[in-house]
Scaffold this motif. Structure first.
Motif, PDB file in Angstrom:
ATOM      1  N   GLU A  83       0.811  -1.085  -0.126  1.00  0.00           N
ATOM      2  CA  GLU A  83       0.150  -0.060  -0.095  1.00  0.00           C
ATOM      3  C   GLU A  83       1.054   1.270   0.102  1.00  0.00           C
ATOM      4  O   GLU A  83       1.745   1.135   0.853  1.00  0.00           O
ATOM      5  CB  GLU A  83      -0.948   0.118   1.327  1.00  0.00           C
ATOM      6  N   ARG A  84       0.544   2.269  -0.901  1.00  0.00           N
ATOM      7  CA  ARG A  84       1.421   3.366  -1.123  1.00  0.00           C
ATOM      8  C   ARG A  84       0.670   4.439  -0.126  1.00  0.00           C
ATOM      9  O   ARG A  84      -0.501   4.686   0.022  1.00  0.00           O
ATOM     10  CB  ARG A  84       1.463   3.740  -2.367  1.00  0.00           C
ATOM     11  N   GLU A  85       1.591   5.232   0.470  1.00  0.00           N
ATOM     12  CA  GLU A  85       1.202   6.345   1.610  1.00  0.00           C
ATOM     13  C   GLU A  85       0.732   7.345   0.446  1.00  0.00           C
ATOM     14  O   GLU A  85       1.920   8.015  -0.356  1.00  0.00           O
ATOM     15  CB  GLU A  85       2.245   6.612   2.506  1.00  0.00           C
TER      16      GLU A  85
END
Length: 112
Positions: free
Chosen positions: A61-63
């Protein structure tokens, strides 16, 4: 004073390649040279924190990026506005353009 000499010949080329890591080292001498060139890297990540499946599947998951504009935007640019107003060597056509833009934006009416 010591001279910096590198004596690479066709006879010792494979030894140099093995000592520098381009080929696998075969002897203890080649391995010790390789360890001098590339000392051990200390990691700050524990093995339990690394998930190889996420890396292979690219499923992490990318911030989200924080692209908030500063609340004090007027203060940030106030020095630039003063520099533009006080600069005396501006060409006349630029000064006229600035005055026209200022007038169209509902600026200060005393500057005509």
């Amino acid at each position: 004073m010591a001279k910096n000499r590198i004596n690479i010949t066709p006879e010792n080329l494979t030894v140099w390649l093995r000592s520098t890591g381009y080929l696998f080292p075969r002897t203890k001498v080649e391995l010790s040279r390789l360890n001098k060139l590339y000392p051990e890297v200390k990691r700050d990540t524990k093995d339990e924190q690394v998930d190889p499946y996420e890396m292979l599947e690219n499923s992490r998951e990318r911030e989200p990026l924080n692209l908030q504009v500063s609340e004090n935007i007027e203060e940030d640019y106030s020095g630039l506005r003063m520099a533009a107003r006080k600069y005396e060597k501006l060409p006349e056509h630029i000064i006229e353009k600035m005055k026209k833009k200022h007038k169209n934006n509902g600026g200060d009416k005393s500057e005509n």
